[in-house]
Design a protein around this motif. Structure first.
Motif, PDB file in Angstrom:
ATOM      1  N   ILE A 268       0.811  -1.249  -0.113  1.00 37.17           N
ATOM      2  CA  ILE A 268       0.114  -0.179  -0.062  1.00 37.17           C
ATOM      3  C   ILE A 268       0.754   1.131  -0.053  1.00 37.17           C
ATOM      4  N   GLU A 269       1.969   0.883   0.742  1.00 37.50           N
ATOM      5  CA  GLU A 269       2.797   2.426   0.764  1.00 37.50           C
ATOM      6  C   GLU A 269       3.725   2.165  -0.388  1.00 37.50           C
ATOM      7  N   TYR A 270       4.174   1.131  -0.809  1.00 34.16           N
ATOM      8  CA  TYR A 270       5.233   0.923  -2.046  1.00 34.16           C
ATOM      9  C   TYR A 270       4.655   1.370  -3.245  1.00 34.16           C
ATOM     10  N   ASN A 271       3.433   1.275  -3.437  1.00 35.41           N
ATOM     11  CA  ASN A 271       2.719   1.599  -4.732  1.00 35.41           C
ATOM     12  C   ASN A 271       1.029   1.516  -4.637  1.00 35.41           C
ATOM     13  N   PRO A 272       0.902   2.706  -4.114  1.00 28.48           N
ATOM     14  CA  PRO A 272      -0.425   3.050  -3.414  1.00 28.48           C
ATOM     15  C   PRO A 272      -1.320   3.049  -4.870  1.00 28.48           C
ATOM     16  N   GLU A 273      -1.063   3.497  -5.872  1.00 29.82           N
ATOM     17  CA  GLU A 273      -2.071   3.474  -6.998  1.00 29.82           C
ATOM     18  C   GLU A 273      -2.375   2.306  -7.453  1.00 29.82           C
ATOM     19  N   ARG A 274      -1.612   1.265  -7.438  1.00 24.54           N
ATOM     20  CA  ARG A 274      -1.810   0.016  -7.851  1.00 24.54           C
ATOM     21  C   ARG A 274      -2.717  -0.887  -6.798  1.00 24.54           C
ATOM     22  N   LYS A 276      -3.983   0.179  -3.304  1.00 26.23           N
ATOM     23  CA  LYS A 276      -4.931   0.635  -2.458  1.00 26.23           C
ATOM     24  C   LYS A 276      -6.335   0.310  -2.773  1.00 26.23           C
ATOM     25  N   PRO A 277      -6.552   0.393  -4.186  1.00 31.54           N
ATOM     26  CA  PRO A 277      -8.038   0.061  -4.592  1.00 31.54           C
ATOM     27  C   PRO A 277      -8.250  -1.475  -4.579  1.00 31.54           C
ATOM     28  N   PHE A 278      -7.272  -2.237  -4.604  1.00 32.92           N
ATOM     29  CA  PHE A 278      -7.261  -3.880  -4.732  1.00 32.92           C
ATOM     30  C   PHE A 278      -7.919  -3.892  -3.024  1.00 32.92           C
ATOM     31  N   PHE A 279      -6.690  -3.528  -2.361  1.00 33.39           N
ATOM     32  CA  PHE A 279      -7.107  -4.113  -0.916  1.00 33.39           C
ATOM     33  C   PHE A 279      -8.311  -3.090  -0.189  1.00 33.39           C
ATOM     34  N   ARG A 280      -8.527  -2.062  -0.656  1.00 28.30           N
ATOM     35  CA  ARG A 280      -9.898  -1.344  -0.229  1.00 28.30           C
ATOM     36  C   ARG A 280     -10.975  -2.224  -0.614  1.00 28.30           C
ATOM     37  N   GLU A 281     -10.962  -2.837  -1.870  1.00 28.99           N
ATOM     38  CA  GLU A 281     -12.304  -3.568  -2.211  1.00 28.99           C
ATOM     39  C   GLU A 281     -12.293  -4.964  -1.714  1.00 28.99           C
ATOM     40  N   LEU A 282     -11.080  -5.517  -1.202  1.00 27.63           N
ATOM     41  CA  LEU A 282     -11.001  -6.585  -0.452  1.00 27.63           C
ATOM     42  C   LEU A 282     -11.640  -6.478   1.044  1.00 27.63           C
ATOM     43  N   TRP A 283     -11.182  -5.328   1.668  1.00 25.97           N
ATOM     44  CA  TRP A 283     -11.623  -4.996   2.985  1.00 25.97           C
ATOM     45  C   TRP A 283     -13.314  -4.821   2.876  1.00 25.97           C
ATOM     46  N   ASN A 284     -13.888  -4.207   1.803  1.00 29.88           N
ATOM     47  CA  ASN A 284     -15.121  -4.062   1.951  1.00 29.88           C
ATOM     48  C   ASN A 284     -15.987  -5.180   1.668  1.00 29.88           C
ATOM     49  N   LYS A 285     -15.167  -6.252   0.970  1.00 27.47           N
ATOM     50  CA  LYS A 285     -15.976  -7.662   0.703  1.00 27.47           C
ATOM     51  C   LYS A 285     -15.848  -8.427   2.133  1.00 27.47           C
ATOM     52  N   ILE A 286     -14.862  -8.372   2.867  1.00 25.74           N
ATOM     53  CA  ILE A 286     -14.543  -8.811   4.075  1.00 25.74           C
ATOM     54  C   ILE A 286     -15.717  -8.401   4.994  1.00 25.74           C
ATOM     55  N   ARG A 287     -15.979  -7.207   4.889  1.00 26.33           N
ATOM     56  CA  ARG A 287     -17.111  -6.363   6.047  1.00 26.33           C
ATOM     57  C   ARG A 287     -18.417  -6.677   5.545  1.00 26.33           C
ATOM     58  N   GLU A 288     -18.730  -7.288   4.286  1.00 26.53           N
ATOM     59  CA  GLU A 288     -19.932  -7.355   3.744  1.00 26.53           C
ATOM     60  C   GLU A 288     -20.942  -8.285   4.756  1.00 26.53           C
TER      61      GLU A 288
END
Lengths: 288, 289
Positions: A268-274, A276-288
């Protein structure tokens, strides 16, 4: 409060890298817990400031007082772990073999055997670089009772979440299917399995799933390095579908992970553009 | 010569190294491969052979005979693992917590807790060309790996004639399963990778091996990722790095399909050649002693 546990069966599939990435998505909104107490690595990325530390005692080991022992050998007779050696006119304990059952001390006619409580590690409450609180530990070299230490770290994480009024706890689990994994799963609300499309990855995923399904908790799976073997990756997706496990996404074989790790960073820190969206989506799926 | 292949961190390449070393060694020596990573045994993914034997392994745990019991309350006091509890007028046994020490059973004044066999795991023995392969496989839900690891080692001890080379694919970590798996080894090879995780877990594993007094050698896998801190650490600690293996996508792909690496990748074959030579050197030194 929801507790999310990251497991894999097989080691080295990327549990800790995923946990660290989620920590930078959730920031102070989740409490982190490192329950891979055998090889706790999450702190290498999250670089926590230790706020509290506490010795952790669990189990005992027998010790024979050499002055009192009359060498009768009763302890040697009853020990099922070959931990009592008869050395000349007295008996001694081989600590690495002693499992701390205490049987020898119950039968010693001269009361020469003491059961010494074991300091098996240290527990920490910390604040991470990502803003979250974190419960973690350091298991003593060669110590037993790692399952008990897992339970302690989880308890610390829960009380941190209560104190800070946090709704989520993210637990980095250990490989395998034995006592540390069972201790990690007990009381959890969601299991996130991280696997890879290899014969070993599938084999170990099946075993850890058979274990975790007994806990009857919702389970999702992330396939790491999915382009390493597309056919195998498809096979895993089918397996997930047939077993009612949610497929949460796939991560291609990417050098970003090693490059980030070498700098002590998450992707996330190393390459946020690539990432951040992926892990944000993963987190949203986990929270569903 | 008994060589345990271990690592602190999981997924560094223990199994890959074990199966390739064992298969290669078996071309010239009577060789055994034992999978002691009983929680997740996957040497068998790479070794195909004929099954010679299979046996169920049992753990002895107490069984409560209600009619004999006088509820004297001694057994829960004797059990230090909370595996024997008294709940009202009942004694409850938690088999998964039991360490099979026999204290409750043998110290019961009325013999109301006889020990009975509880299925724990399976030991299978295969022959793959000239390689003997023995696998311990823990039943799912069983918490304790060490009893099955011990039984698997015992099984291999009884095989005759004795083996010239034994490779033990060991569990990851630094706690009781690893100690049990490496306890009887003449040599421990720790497999690591040149990343901060690899380094940190190598430090823990190397300290563990030092504590139990094992001769240790290092193999660094996936050279090309990460940095050279692992080599600095090994130099400082006087740990001998026997071989390095490059990070190659072809290796990962062969692995993903469950195939052996050394027949396909020259660099890998060279690495295991060096390791086998080093093992023979050590064996020579041990014999002289």
């Amino acid at each position: 409060m929801r507790e999310i546990v990251i497991i894999s069966g097989k080691g080295g599939t990327g549990k800790t890298s995923v946990a660290a990435s989620l920590a930078f998505i959730t920031g102070e909104r989740a409490v982190m817990g490192d329950c891979d107490v055998d090889a706790a690595d999450l702190h290498l990325i999250l670089d926590p400031d230790i706020l509290e530390r506490d010795d952790f005692f669990s189990g005992v080991k027998a010790e024979i007082d050499q002055n009192t022992c009359n060498g009768c050998g009763k302890c040697h007779e009853v020990c099922r772990f070959d931990a009592v050696l008869i050395a000349g006119s007295t008996c001694r304990i081989e600590p690495l073999k002693c499992e701390g059952c205490g049987y020898c001390s119950y039968v010693c006619p001269v009361d020469a055997i003491d059961l010494k409580e074991q300091n098996i590690g240290e527990c920490y409450i910390s604040r991470t670089r990502a803003g979250s609180y974190m419960a973690h530990s350091r298991l003593g070299i060669g110590a037993d009772n790692s399952g008990k230490l897992v339970t302690r770290v989880k308890r610390d994480a829960r009380s941190l979440a209560e104190k800070t009024k946090n709704d989520y706890i993210i637990i980095d689990g250990s490989p395998g299917i034995g006592c540390p994994v069972i201790a990690s799963l007990s009381g959890a609300d969601f299991a996130l399995m991280v696997t890879e499309p290899t014969r070993s990855g599938i084999h170990d995923l099946q075993r850890v799933w058979e274990l975790s399904r007994n806990f009857k908790i919702p389970t999702g799976c992330l396939i790491n390095k999915n382009d390493l073997n597309h056919q195998m990756s498809k096979e895993i997706e089918t397996y997930l579908h047939n077993n009612g496990i949610r497929f949460l996404g796939a991560i291609p074989y990417d050098t970003d992970f090693h490059k980030a790790l070498s700098r002590g960073q998450s992707v996330i820190e190393y390459n946020p553009e690539r990432w951040k969206p992926f892990f944000r989506e993963l987190w949203n799926k986990i929270r569903e | 010569m008994r060589i345990a292949i271990a690592s602190g961190k999981g997924g560094t390449g223990k199994t890959t190294l074990s199966v390739n070393l064992a298969k290669y060694s078996s071309l010239h020596h009577r060789t055994l491969l034992a999978d002691l990573d009983v929680e997740e045994p996957n040497s068998g993914v790479f070794i195909r052979g004929k099954k010679l034997a299979e046996q169920e392994v049992f753990r002895m745990v107490p069984f409560w005979e209600e009619k004999k019991c006088t509820l004297c309350g001694k057994c829960p006091y004797y059990c230090r693992f909370n595996a024997v509890l008294r709940l009202g007028e009942k004694i409850v046994i938690m088999p998964e917590l039991c360490h099979s020490c026999y204290a409750c059973s043998e110290l019961c004044p009325v013999n109301a807790l006889p020990m009975v066999a509880d299925p724990h795991g399976i030991i299978s023995h295969y022959l793959s060309d000239s390689l003997d392969f023995v696998e311990g496989r823990l039943h799912i839900g069983e918490e304790q790996a060490p009893p099955l690891i011990k039984e698997t080692v015992k099984y291999t001890d009884n095989l005759r004639p004795a083996f010239e080379m034994e490779f033990w694919d060991s569990p990851p970590g630094t706690s009781c399963p690893v100690i049990t798996a490496t306890y009887g080894a003449d040599l421990v090879i720790l497999v690591t990778e040149p990343t901060p995780f690899g380094l940190y877990d190598l430090q823990l594993a190397a300290e563990t091996m030092r504590k139990i007094g094992k001769q240790t050698a290092i193999v660094v896998n996936r050279i090309g990722i990460g940095n050279d801190d692992v080599f600095k650490y090994c130099a400082e600690q006087g740990l001998s790095v026997w071989a390095t293996i490059p990070d190659r996508r072809e290796i990962a792909e062969l692995y993903s399909r469950g195939e052996l690496i050394y027949p396909e990748i020259e660099e890998y074959r060279k690495a295991i050649d060096v390791i086998l030579q080093r093992i023979k050197d050590i064996e020579g030194q041990l014999c002289e002693k």
